[in-house]
Design a protein around this motif. Structure first.
Motif, mmCIF file in Angstrom:
data_model
loop_
_atom_site.group_PDB
_atom_site.id
_atom_site.type_symbol
_atom_site.label_atom_id
_atom_site.label_comp_id
_atom_site.label_asym_id
_atom_site.label_seq_id
_atom_site.Cartn_x
_atom_site.Cartn_y
_atom_site.Cartn_z
ATOM 1 N N ASN A 120 -7.293 12.122 -24.371
ATOM 2 C CA ASN A 120 -8.134 11.552 -25.422
ATOM 3 C C ASN A 120 -7.665 10.129 -25.740
ATOM 4 O O ASN A 120 -6.613 9.677 -25.259
ATOM 5 N N VAL A 121 -8.433 9.447 -26.562
ATOM 6 C CA VAL A 121 -8.155 8.053 -26.901
ATOM 7 C C VAL A 121 -6.796 7.892 -27.578
ATOM 8 O O VAL A 121 -6.110 6.884 -27.375
ATOM 9 N N ASN A 122 -6.385 8.888 -28.360
ATOM 10 C CA ASN A 122 -5.137 8.779 -29.106
ATOM 11 C C ASN A 122 -3.900 8.696 -28.218
ATOM 12 O O ASN A 122 -2.835 8.260 -28.665
ATOM 13 N N GLU A 123 -4.015 9.115 -26.962
ATOM 14 C CA GLU A 123 -2.876 9.097 -26.054
ATOM 15 C C GLU A 123 -2.768 7.800 -25.249
ATOM 16 O O GLU A 123 -1.787 7.593 -24.532
ATOM 17 N N VAL A 124 -3.772 6.934 -25.372
ATOM 18 C CA VAL A 124 -3.813 5.724 -24.546
ATOM 19 C C VAL A 124 -2.669 4.772 -24.886
ATOM 20 O O VAL A 124 -2.034 4.190 -23.998
ATOM 21 N N ALA A 125 -2.383 4.590 -26.173
ATOM 22 C CA ALA A 125 -1.335 3.651 -26.588
ATOM 23 C C ALA A 125 0.011 4.029 -25.980
ATOM 24 O O ALA A 125 0.742 3.170 -25.469
ATOM 25 N N THR A 126 0.353 5.299 -26.031
ATOM 26 C CA THR A 126 1.633 5.757 -25.468
ATOM 27 C C THR A 126 1.680 5.522 -23.960
ATOM 28 O O THR A 126 2.707 5.082 -23.413
ATOM 29 N N ALA A 127 0.562 5.803 -23.296
ATOM 30 C CA ALA A 127 0.493 5.586 -21.847
ATOM 31 C C ALA A 127 0.688 4.109 -21.514
ATOM 32 O O ALA A 127 1.418 3.759 -20.585
#
Length: 316
Positions: free
Chosen positions: A193-200
């Motif tokens: 989901n979008v919420n995991e993009v920053a960490t990636a």
């Protein structure tokens, strides 16, 4: 389906030799009804739809065609209901995106279905006798070549993709194969989901030389974040669509959404002119467009003068 085509051709013949006693061109009997559906409202998908309509309206059948557009609002069940409705009320259907195409194939068996905006038709199970269309498969090799040409020192490519999107998984795999053939290592980070993009994206800092963004709904939704994170790490971004260049990627090489729709419309015109569906195999989008972001080109010292002279579009 042959009966449908025969009926349309008879109507066309009657229109061509209409007398005063015959029904006018705009009568209901002489209209060709085309149902158009897409899974969600989105600028890229709207461009595809515009391309379809323009190609048909510019043809000899343009004045006789009536388009009925329905949006599934992201719901597959709704997409199937729309297909069932179009099966009753239209002469043929245009399905934009994979879910809409699958819904149409599930519900329509004796009318033509033309899909567009579908990356991997075979993988999606599309290809019934009454179904054909245009694949907008990303030109992954062109995208790899763009990276190699612009950033010859690059060795490691970071990319984010949604593991739940079949098209995204497929494109990431295809890009990785092409990149490996050019000696590049791909560091892929799957998200749900979008919420995991920053960490990636944070894992790419100091770890990759360039970031590649594939056609992916999650990536598109988080693109401003992706560009921001890349800018923080001073990592150039190469995209798969013009939209990504406009949103801050250094450059993109990809299919034009409008061209995908226009080519689909041309296929429909060929059918209306008498070609059988069996003679209209699935095609790929013919045109590849390369775009550069002028601001990012300056930041990464990319000279765009010669490119602009050769017709490459520079987005200011």
């Amino acid at each position: 389906m042959k009966k449908i085509l025969a009926g349309l051709m008879v109507a066309a013949a009657l229109t061509g030799c209409a007398s005063k006693e015959e029904k006018p061109l705009d009568s209901t009997e002489n209209k060709i009804k085309i149902g158009v559906t897409q899974i969600v409202e989105h600028p890229s998908l709207d461009q595809i739809r515009q391309g379809v309509e323009d190609a048909v309206r510019e043809s000899q059948f343009g004045e006789r065609v009536v388009f009925d557009f329905q949006n599934a609002q992201g719901d597959f069940v709704t997409a199937q209901s729309i297909a069932e409705q179009f099966d009753r009320t239209t002469d043929m259907m245009v399905a934009i995106t994979t879910p809409s195409a699958q819904a149409a194939q599930n519900k329509i068996s004796d009318k033509p279905v033309f899909f567009t905006g579908v990356t991997n038709p075979a993988g999606a199970g599309l290809g019934a006798e009454n179904v054909t269309g245009i694949s907008d498969m990303s030109p992954v090799e062109d995208q790899v070549k763009l990276i190699v040409d612009l950033l010859p020192e690059a060795r490691r490519v970071g990319t984010v993709y949604n593991t739940g999107e079949a098209n995204s998984v497929f494109l990431t795999e295809e890009f990785t194969k092409a990149a490996n053939e050019y000696g590049l290592e791909v560091v892929a980070r799957g998200v749900t989901n979008v919420n995991e993009v920053a960490t990636a994206m944070d894992t790419f800092k100091g770890n990759v030389d360039v970031i590649y963004t594939t056609k992916d709904n999650t990536v598109a939704s988080a693109y401003s974040l992706i560009v921001s994170k890349a800018d923080e790490g001073k990592i150039p971004v190469i995209g798969a669509t013009r939209d990504f260049t406009e949103m801050g990627a250094l450059a993109s090489a990809g299919t034009s959404e409008y061209d995908a729709g226009y080519q689909t419309g041309q296929m429909i015109v060929r059918y209306l002119a008498g070609e059988e569906m069996t003679n209209l195999p699935i095609e790929n989008v013919e045109n590849i467009e390369v775009t550069f972001n002028a601001e990012k080109a300056k930041i990464y010292s990319v000279n765009t003068e010669d490119m602009e002279k050769n017709g490459v579009e520079i987005i200011k």
